[in-house]
Write a protein that holds these residues in place. Structure first.
Motif, PDB file in Angstrom:
ATOM      1  N   SER A 155       0.771  -1.030  -0.168  1.00 24.42           N
ATOM      2  CA  SER A 155       0.039   0.266  -0.221  1.00 24.42           C
ATOM      3  C   SER A 155       1.120   1.117   0.207  1.00 24.42           C
ATOM      4  CB  SER A 155      -0.963  -0.138   1.573  1.00 24.42           C
ATOM      5  OG  SER A 155      -1.388   0.445   1.450  1.00 24.42           O
ATOM      6  N   LYS A 156       0.687   2.278   0.686  1.00 25.73           N
ATOM      7  CA  LYS A 156       2.153   3.102   1.035  1.00 25.73           C
ATOM      8  C   LYS A 156       2.643   3.547   2.406  1.00 25.73           C
ATOM      9  CE  LYS A 156      -1.232   6.033  -0.530  1.00 25.73           C
ATOM     10  NZ  LYS A 156      -1.797   7.332  -0.221  1.00 25.73           N
ATOM     11  N   SER A 157       2.566   1.775   2.905  1.00 27.22           N
ATOM     12  CA  SER A 157       3.564   1.190   4.189  1.00 27.22           C
ATOM     13  C   SER A 157       4.497   0.404   4.564  1.00 27.22           C
ATOM     14  CB  SER A 157       2.408   0.807   5.468  1.00 27.22           C
ATOM     15  OG  SER A 157       1.426   1.719   5.774  1.00 27.22           O
ATOM     16  N   SER A 158       5.955   0.456   4.859  1.00 33.62           N
ATOM     17  CA  SER A 158       6.465  -1.027   4.924  1.00 33.62           C
ATOM     18  C   SER A 158       7.750  -0.818   6.270  1.00 33.62           C
ATOM     19  CB  SER A 158       7.727   0.441   3.614  1.00 33.62           C
ATOM     20  OG  SER A 158       8.411   1.708   4.171  1.00 33.62           O
ATOM     21  N   GLU A 159       7.774  -1.729   6.578  1.00 30.05           N
ATOM     22  CA  GLU A 159       8.684  -1.659   8.280  1.00 30.05           C
ATOM     23  C   GLU A 159       9.910  -3.128   7.497  1.00 30.05           C
ATOM     24  OE1 GLU A 159       5.327  -3.653  10.420  1.00 30.05           O
ATOM     25  OE2 GLU A 159       6.259  -5.990   8.821  1.00 30.05           O
ATOM     26  N   LEU A 160      10.759  -3.269   9.144  1.00 30.31           N
ATOM     27  CA  LEU A 160      11.762  -4.287   8.415  1.00 30.31           C
ATOM     28  C   LEU A 160      10.987  -5.076   9.209  1.00 30.31           C
ATOM     29  CD1 LEU A 160      14.767  -1.998   9.258  1.00 30.31           C
ATOM     30  CD2 LEU A 160      13.781  -1.994   6.917  1.00 30.31           C
ATOM     31  N   PHE A 161      11.161  -6.230   9.068  1.00 33.72           N
ATOM     32  CA  PHE A 161      10.300  -6.860   9.410  1.00 33.72           C
ATOM     33  C   PHE A 161      11.756  -8.800  10.188  1.00 33.72           C
ATOM     34  CE2 PHE A 161       8.195 -11.186   9.657  1.00 33.72           C
ATOM     35  CZ  PHE A 161       7.256 -11.219  10.496  1.00 33.72           C
ATOM     36  N   ASP A 162      12.017  -9.202  11.480  1.00 31.07           N
ATOM     37  CA  ASP A 162      12.586 -10.341  11.260  1.00 31.07           C
ATOM     38  C   ASP A 162      11.747 -11.517  11.883  1.00 31.07           C
ATOM     39  OD1 ASP A 162      14.027 -11.894  13.058  1.00 31.07           O
ATOM     40  OD2 ASP A 162      14.266 -10.762  14.542  1.00 31.07           O
ATOM     41  N   VAL A 163      12.304 -12.488   9.962  1.00 31.26           N
ATOM     42  CA  VAL A 163      11.573 -13.615   9.852  1.00 31.26           C
ATOM     43  C   VAL A 163      11.161 -14.400  10.795  1.00 31.26           C
ATOM     44  CG1 VAL A 163      10.811 -15.567   8.507  1.00 31.26           C
ATOM     45  CG2 VAL A 163      11.146 -12.714   7.345  1.00 31.26           C
ATOM     46  N   GLY A 164      12.844 -14.802  11.174  1.00 30.48           N
ATOM     47  CA  GLY A 164      13.073 -16.121  12.139  1.00 30.48           C
ATOM     48  C   GLY A 164      12.344 -15.619  13.771  1.00 30.48           C
ATOM     49  N   ASN A 165      12.130 -14.309  14.357  1.00 30.88           N
ATOM     50  CA  ASN A 165      11.414 -14.501  15.209  1.00 30.88           C
ATOM     51  C   ASN A 165      10.031 -13.378  15.395  1.00 30.88           C
ATOM     52  OD1 ASN A 165      13.636 -14.517  17.975  1.00 30.88           O
ATOM     53  ND2 ASN A 165      14.550 -12.791  16.255  1.00 30.88           N
ATOM     54  N   SER A 166       9.509 -13.148  13.858  1.00 30.42           N
ATOM     55  CA  SER A 166       8.772 -12.762  13.662  1.00 30.42           C
ATOM     56  C   SER A 166       7.897 -11.927  14.179  1.00 30.42           C
ATOM     57  CB  SER A 166       7.361 -14.242  13.764  1.00 30.42           C
ATOM     58  OG  SER A 166       5.855 -13.923  13.479  1.00 30.42           O
ATOM     59  N   ARG A 167       8.593 -11.087  13.594  1.00 31.71           N
ATOM     60  CA  ARG A 167       8.431  -9.669  15.172  1.00 31.71           C
ATOM     61  C   ARG A 167       9.013  -8.208  13.442  1.00 31.71           C
ATOM     62  NH1 ARG A 167      12.190  -7.027  17.967  1.00 31.71           N
ATOM     63  NH2 ARG A 167      14.542  -8.461  17.416  1.00 31.71           N
ATOM     64  N   THR A 168       8.606  -6.765  13.848  1.00 34.18           N
ATOM     65  CA  THR A 168       8.942  -5.708  13.365  1.00 34.18           C
ATOM     66  C   THR A 168      10.278  -5.186  14.140  1.00 34.18           C
ATOM     67  OG1 THR A 168       6.717  -5.508  12.837  1.00 34.18           O
ATOM     68  CG2 THR A 168       8.278  -3.267  12.738  1.00 34.18           C
ATOM     69  N   THR A 169      11.154  -4.812  13.216  1.00 30.02           N
ATOM     70  CA  THR A 169      11.980  -4.223  14.058  1.00 30.02           C
ATOM     71  C   THR A 169      12.119  -2.812  13.534  1.00 30.02           C
ATOM     72  OG1 THR A 169      13.398  -4.939  12.083  1.00 30.02           O
ATOM     73  CG2 THR A 169      13.117  -6.271  13.794  1.00 30.02           C
ATOM     74  N   LYS A 170      11.663  -2.565  12.389  1.00 28.98           N
ATOM     75  CA  LYS A 170      11.872  -1.199  12.128  1.00 28.98           C
ATOM     76  C   LYS A 170      10.518  -0.476  12.070  1.00 28.98           C
ATOM     77  CE  LYS A 170      15.216   1.696  11.878  1.00 28.98           C
ATOM     78  NZ  LYS A 170      16.619   1.776  10.990  1.00 28.98           N
ATOM     79  N   THR A 171       9.773   0.034  12.173  1.00 27.21           N
ATOM     80  CA  THR A 171       7.902   1.140  11.181  1.00 27.21           C
ATOM     81  C   THR A 171       8.996   2.001  10.702  1.00 27.21           C
ATOM     82  OG1 THR A 171       6.906   0.546  13.114  1.00 27.21           O
ATOM     83  CG2 THR A 171       5.883   1.903  11.241  1.00 27.21           C
ATOM     84  N   LEU A 172       8.967   2.108   9.468  1.00 31.58           N
ATOM     85  CA  LEU A 172       9.441   3.095   8.564  1.00 31.58           C
ATOM     86  C   LEU A 172       7.966   4.047   7.655  1.00 31.58           C
ATOM     87  CD1 LEU A 172      11.243   1.385   5.913  1.00 31.58           C
ATOM     88  CD2 LEU A 172      12.380   2.628   8.177  1.00 31.58           C
ATOM     89  N   PRO A 173       8.485   5.817   7.439  1.00 30.51           N
ATOM     90  CA  PRO A 173       7.326   6.217   7.400  1.00 30.51           C
ATOM     91  C   PRO A 173       6.593   5.698   6.063  1.00 30.51           C
ATOM     92  CG  PRO A 173       9.364   7.126   7.129  1.00 30.51           C
ATOM     93  CD  PRO A 173       9.693   6.209   7.864  1.00 30.51           C
ATOM     94  N   ASP A 174       5.367   6.477   5.827  1.00 30.18           N
ATOM     95  CA  ASP A 174       4.283   6.085   4.891  1.00 30.18           C
ATOM     96  C   ASP A 174       5.403   6.841   3.671  1.00 30.18           C
ATOM     97  OD1 ASP A 174       2.933   4.293   6.486  1.00 30.18           O
ATOM     98  OD2 ASP A 174       0.603   5.423   5.848  1.00 30.18           O
TER      99      ASP A 174
END
Length: 497
Positions: A190-209
């Motif tokens: 959409s307009k949103s993004s993040e950095l995602f740690d697959v091994g731990n199934s968690r978002t490590t950083k949320t980026l601005p839209d």
């Protein structure tokens, strides 16, 4: 594919140009760019709007798809959970022309419009999709989850909700995914993004839209991870361009956003293409530039939802100052709309194909009210680095000491011949990935370190460092180009282990 040929997949439909001996149409084909020859390939489940990537051993995995059309072809079954495998050899033609293999194992959940990213451990990250191909504004139709395929291409059997995908509904399908050098994923929808740690199934950083229109299906723009090298510490920025709203009258977006996901406080640096485009795709080239091709000025992805095709190739130079990065290349006279594709070939040219904006193939434009028929022609675009006399300046007699490159900076050698007037060389390590709907899944380019280059010599022998780790170069098939003064040699397949 490692044999130098290009494999096409399409949906079950009421016409193709290839048939099998039983009279049914072929919905997949193996195409030889060198000879323009083609052979049909069979599959067992409908691959309409599927995703894909390569395993570490070079096998292409194709996942997901759509429902069967048994009234049209009873030989092809339900593809929503389908997993298809195709293997080709870089050393001999023993597997050429063999059909897709479908042993019967399936995805954990149904996925139509799923994205796939190859991971450092040889697994495949499979994300998003529709459960049934129906209205995504009805949330029960949607599958905002991910699952992992093992290194052998079988599912681990669990679908995990990904909050970014849930948040982005109904614009959550075919997300942009890029593997970063710390092993995390840049994920955008959409307009949103993040950095995602697959091994731990968690978002490590949320980026601005990202400002501007929606960028992912059905309002698709394009996205690339810019080339990686030691000069940028194997960290690079993500570029996203184009987009639209889902209406045939919708003007498309010209804006582009560039972001460094590693920054402490990342921000989008905004730029613009010379024109708005939807369904535009970016292709990394061995000279470090990015080609942007295909798409339309009005409308979005979907059957007969776009018009005013964009015919011009756009060239993006990431090394140029902001405001001067875009130039125009050649133009075509063939519209490339919904279901068009582009792929870098071994000779450094670009293959452009497809455009099937119709529910079922339309062979004659006169029968389509917009005049956009199903396109069976394949084009070759010659980038500026091969135009005129440039092709004669290629490095020749390229000999790579190892066909397997280990991702621990282990050295290997490349011998080649070049003109004595040559001034500079780069070694590009390229993975073209799986291409569909303006997405280039697992697509990446590395420039490797080397020593031993001597300007003024014709016969060169350089020692090259392999990629530093599998975060930078996940295992699988790659192509090596020797790029002399911006002109690539003929590419050669290697395996990164």
């Amino acid at each position: 594919m490692p044999n130098g040929r290009v494999v096409f997949l399409d949906k079950v439909e009421n016409y193709t140009q290839l048939k099998f001996g039983d009279g049914y149409y072929a919905y997949s084909a193996e195409y030889d760019p060198a000879t323009n020859g083609v052979v049909p390939l069979a599959y067992k489940t409908n691959a309409f709007c599927s995703g894909g990537s390569f395993l570490a051993n070079g096998t292409l995995v194709n996942v997901g798809g759509n429902a069967p059309l048994t009234w049209l072809d009873p030989t092809v079954g339900d593809g929503f959970k389908g997993i298809r495998y195709l293997t080709r050899s870089a050393t001999n033609g023993a597997l050429d022309g063999e059909d897709w293999v479908e042993p019967g194992n399936q995805l954990d959940t149904a996925r139509w419009y799923a994205s796939v990213q190859a991971m450092p451990d040889g697994t495949l990250f499979v994300a998003s999709g529709s459960l049934n191909g129906l209205d995504p504004t009805v949330l029960t139709n949607n599958n905002p989850t991910y699952e992992i395929l093992n290194p052998d291409g079988t599912t681990q059997g669990t679908s995990i909700t990904m909050p970014l995908l849930s948040k982005a509904q109904p614009y959550y399908m075919y997300p942009f995914l890029h593997l970063l050098n710390d092993g995390t994923l840049f994920a955008f929808t959409s307009k949103s993004s993040e950095l995602f740690d697959v091994g731990n199934s968690r978002t490590t950083k949320t980026l601005p839209d990202l400002p501007g229109d929606y960028r992912t299906y059905p309002n698709t723009g394009g996205s690339v991870l810019l080339p990686l090298s030691s000069t940028n510490a194997w960290q690079s920025s993500v570029l996203i361009c184009g987009g639209a709203y889902q209406d045939i009258t919708s003007p498309t977006d010209a804006s582009c956003g560039l972001i460094n996901p590693y920054a402490t406080s990342p921000e989008w640096e905004m730029d613009a293409m010379p024109e708005g485009r939807g369904m535009v795709e970016g292709i990394l080239l061995p000279d470090g530039t990015v080609l942007w091709v295909n798409g339309a000025n009005l409308g979005a992805e979907g059957f007969n939802l776009a018009t005013d095709p964009t015919m011009e190739v756009l060239i993006y130079d990431p090394e140029a100052p902001l405001g001067t990065r875009w130039t125009a290349g050649a133009s075509t006279n063939i519209p490339r709309l919904y279901h068009s594709v582009a792929l870098l070939l071994l000779d450094g040219s670009l293959m452009i194909a497809g455009s099937n904006p119709d529910q079922m193939p339309v062979v004659s434009p006169a029968t389509d009210p917009q005049g956009f028929n199903t396109e069976f022609r394949v084009e070759v675009y010659t980038p500026p680095y091969l135009s005129g006399d440039n092709a004669a300046r290629r490095a020749t007699d390229v000999m790579i000491s190892n066909t397997v490159l280990y991702a621990n900076a282990s050295p290997f050698t490349i011998a080649f011949t070049t003109q004595t007037s040559a001034l500079a060389v780069k070694i590009a390590l390229y993975h073209g990935g799986f291409v569909t709907h303006a997405l280039h899944m697992s697509h990446r380019m590395l420039f490797l370190d080397f020593e031993g280059w001597e300007a003024g010599k014709a016969e060169q022998l350089i020692t090259v460092k392999g990629p530093p780790n599998n975060n930078v170069a996940p295992p699988g098939p790659y192509v090596v180009y020797v790029v002399v003064d911006g002109v690539p040699s003929l590419g050669q397949f290697v395996t990164v282990a």
